[in-house]
Design an enzyme around this catalytic site. Structure first.
Site, PDB file in Angstrom:
ATOM      1  CG  ASP A 182     -15.062 -34.229 -11.325  1.00  0.00           C
ATOM      2  OD1 ASP A 182     -15.636 -34.356 -12.129  1.00  0.00           O
ATOM      3  OD2 ASP A 182     -14.420 -33.226 -11.476  1.00  0.00           O
TER       4      ASP A 182
ATOM      5  CG  HIS B 241     -27.319 -19.880 -16.687  1.00  0.00           C
ATOM      6  ND1 HIS B 241     -25.699 -20.055 -16.916  1.00  0.00           N
ATOM      7  CD2 HIS B 241     -27.588 -18.607 -16.809  1.00  0.00           C
ATOM      8  CE1 HIS B 241     -25.435 -18.696 -16.951  1.00  0.00           C
ATOM      9  NE2 HIS B 241     -26.349 -17.971 -16.901  1.00  0.00           N
TER      10      HIS B 241
ATOM     11  CD  GLU C  84     -11.070 -34.141  -8.904  1.00  0.00           C
ATOM     12  OE1 GLU C  84     -12.263 -33.035  -9.024  1.00  0.00           O
ATOM     13  OE2 GLU C  84     -10.166 -33.732  -9.467  1.00  0.00           O
TER      14      GLU C  84
ATOM     15  CB  CYS D  50     -12.949 -27.620  -2.374  1.00  0.00           C
ATOM     16  SG  CYS D  50     -12.486 -28.703  -3.563  1.00  0.00           S
TER      17      CYS D  50
HETATM   18  C1  PEP Z   1     -15.128 -31.080  -7.600  1.00  0.00           C
HETATM   19  O1  PEP Z   1     -14.728 -31.793  -8.511  1.00  0.00           O
HETATM   20  O2  PEP Z   1     -15.905 -31.329  -6.584  1.00  0.00           O
HETATM   21  C2  PEP Z   1     -14.440 -29.850  -7.667  1.00  0.00           C
HETATM   22  C3  PEP Z   1     -14.333 -28.851  -6.675  1.00  0.00           C
HETATM   23  O3  PEP Z   1     -14.064 -29.295  -8.757  1.00  0.00           O
HETATM   24  P1  PEP Z   1     -14.477 -29.130 -10.393  1.00  0.00           P
HETATM   25  O4  PEP Z   1     -16.147 -28.535  -9.941  1.00  0.00           O
HETATM   26  O5  PEP Z   1     -13.669 -27.842 -10.570  1.00  0.00           O
HETATM   27  O6  PEP Z   1     -14.578 -30.383 -11.200  1.00  0.00           O
HETATM   28 MG    MG Z   2     -13.278 -31.814  -9.998  1.00  0.00          MG
END
Ligand code: PEP
Ligand code: MG
Length: 557
Positions: free
Chosen positions: A444, A179, A420, A491
């Site tokens: 992911d 965290h 992902e 992303c």
């Molecule tokens: C990811 O899985 O890389 C992503 C951007 O989505 P989240 O972290 O919200 O699962």
């Molecule tokens: Mg994700």
């Protein structure tokens, strides 16, 4: 002088006076259980309001969970009974919180296991308050900034600090995804964690904190001062150099235009965008609307939130990801039955398609919000083409229904997917024919390729983005997207990690999407890279056999 080693958490190098955050320090006046619970309730409510305004609904909701627990007679009742039977109040709290959390820890669900942490955190808070150590931390008067040291920092603790007076965090416990690290990155200060030799003796001493190397230097001697002063001034120079890049578009050193967009979780994440050039929002996580209240959001509430972001960012585009819950993120009103393996269960687009009425409402809100502007809708956790085709059918249905009600809808709609899952990455060549764009969700993707839970520290070493399996897969997706002529961005966290910037560029990536506090570091990094050398780097990375080889290649480069 003492040089202590820890784990590099968040980037930056700073020098300043230390404050030790010690929860034991307090006014040492003992109070009753009811008084302690009341004090804790006041505190978590204050923390909720502060987190909501500083960090947003997503981070604030942890405090509403604490509040519910403090008000829950199933938790406080047994504590009272034990005290009445003669047990010392602190022991009674320990016994009840340990036995309740032990039950939850045995559950398969990650969500319930996390509730066990909440119970322990709330139990500790009551115990500290009972013995008068109510850890209400105030910084010394004045404007001086400090490096905060602590054994560990919980979400409640970190809300006690005035963020504008923080230089950095250093903790004895915690790993690279703790965290403390997440918070440090979101306010843009360095953090070093896992410093096993850290003690409260550092308090009030001067120190250097190096979030790049994980070093923490207390009471430096003259020679070390010289070395670290140079690092601090280089860092200051670096941060200053970011100012020039802040307002410009981004190009590699050999002139290739690269887009750098931002990731947001709610409209207020855009509050610091003045004078900041960015190429739109590459990921707007829409979960906050659903997880911040016990009721599902109305079409109108959703419309307002999406429209606010679209208008603020216009003429740049906004990519809004449809609801991505399930897995570790549960929502009460979905009434999902208990799953043995929620990360492989009904999450993301699967859950939406299993609840088409709720999904249709989101699609309507999106179509209305994008009415006069360009709208990009992105689907999470896609594994099969039929998930995309069914969504297209639902989009048409939503349009039809809105038109019948006389509502104007977006005419300029793009539908894309997160890559992902291994299935979508392996099939990216085919999926590209069905999508307008791809965005690679590395958080992911790493989890599913490596078969290692992204939130489980026991498999932290296996959940490793440097693994060649991950990098080969990303390379394939970027290339398949380019061949099909669709936009590909990254992303996930990898886009904001400067270790990977050159590799991603060398693979042909043209768009990054990162959290706002990281954007100028990434823009600067890109502007220092030459694409030809980046392509050479990728050749060696793709021929590497394991993550250690890849780390060596990156660090040498
Ligand atoms: C990811 O899985 O890389 C992503 C951007 O989505 P989240 O972290 O919200 O699962
Ligand atoms: Mg994700």
């Amino acid at each position: 002088m003492k040089i202590l080693d820890g784990i590099a958490g968040a980037p930056g190098v700073v020098f300043g006076k230390m404050l030790y955050f010690d929860k034991k320090a307090g006014n040492s006046k003992e109070i009753s259980l009811d008084e302690a619970v009341e004090k804790c309730l006041e505190k978590v409510r204050r923390m909720y309001d502060k987190a909501l305004s500083d960090l947003g609904e997503d981070k604030a909701k942890i405090f509403s969970a604490y509040e519910m627990l403090l008000e829950d007679a199933m938790f406080t009742g047994p504590i009272k009974e034990l005290i009445e039977s003669g047990r010392a109040p602190e022991d009674a709290v320990t016994e009840v919180s340990e036995s309740m959390s032990a039950i939850l820890l045995k559950k398969e669900s990650e969500y319930l296991r996390q509730r066990a942490d909440d119970i322990m955190n709330v139990g500790n808070m009551i115990k500290e308050t009972l013995c008068g150590a109510d850890s209400d931390f105030t910084m010394p008067d004045g404007n001086e900034k400090y490096i905060i040291a602590a054994r560990e920092l919980t979400p409640v603790d970190t809300m006690l600090f005035d963020h504008s007076r923080l230089l950095g965090f250093v903790t004895k416990e915690g790993g690279a995804t703790s965290h403390t690290v997440i918070l440090a990155k979101s306010i843009g200060i360095p953090a070093v964690v896992g410093v096993s030799e850290l003690t409260e003796e550092v308090c009030c001493k001067e120190a250097y904190l190096d979030g790049y190397s994980g070093k923490f230097v207390v009471e430096p001697n003259e020679e070390t001062k010289k070395i670290y002063d140079k690092k601090v001034s280089e860092e200051l120079e670096f941060i200053k150099s970011l100012d020039t890049i802040k307002q410009n578009d981004t190009y590699t050193s050999d002139g290739e235009r690269i887009k750098v967009a931002i990731n947001i979780g709610k409209p207020s994440d855009l509050k610091d965008i003045e004078n900041q050039q960015f190429d739109g929002v590459g990921l707007f996580r829409s979960e906050f609307l659903y997880s911040s209240s016990k009721e599902k959001p109305s079409v109108n509430q959703q419309y307002e939130a999406y429209k606010k972001v679209i208008d603020l960012v216009y003429p740049e585009s906004v990519t809004i990801r449809t609801l991505d819950v399930g897995g570790d993120k549960q929502i009460q009103y979905f009434n999902t039955p208990k799953e043995e393996n929620p990360f492989l269960g009904n999450r993301g687009i699967r859950l939406c398609l299993a609840n088409e009425d709720i999904f249709l409402e989101q699609l309507k809100a999106l179509l209305m919000a994008g009415a006069d502007k360009k709208l990009k809708i992105m689907l999470p956790m896609v594994t099969r083409i039929e998930e995309i085709t069914r969504t297209r059918e639902l989009v048409e249905k939503a349009k039809e229904e809105l038109k019948n009600e006389g509502v104007t809808v977006s005419a300029n709609l793009e539908l894309g997917i997160m890559i992902e899952t291994p299935a979508s990455a392996i099939m990216s060549e085919v999926f590209a024919k069905h999508c307008d764009f791809f965005s690679i969700g590395t958080n992911d993707l790493v989890q599913y390729i490596m078969s290692a839970d992204r939130g489980n520290s026991a498999v932290e070493e296996i959940y490793n983005p440097y693994n060649p399996a991950v990098l080969r897969m990303i390379n394939k997706v970027i290339n398949d997207g380019a061949k099909a002529g669709i936009e590909v961005s990254v992303c996930g966290d990898l886009a904001a990690n400067t270790d990977f910037t050159e590799i991603l560029l060398g693979m042909g990536l043209k768009k990054f999407s990162v959290p706002l506090p990281m954007i100028n570091r990434i823009k600067k990094k890109i502007s220092d890279i030459n694409l030809f050398s980046a392509q050479k780097l990728v050749e060696s990375v793709l021929s590497a056999e394991d993550e250690n080889e890849i780390i060596k290649i990156i660090r040498k480069g």
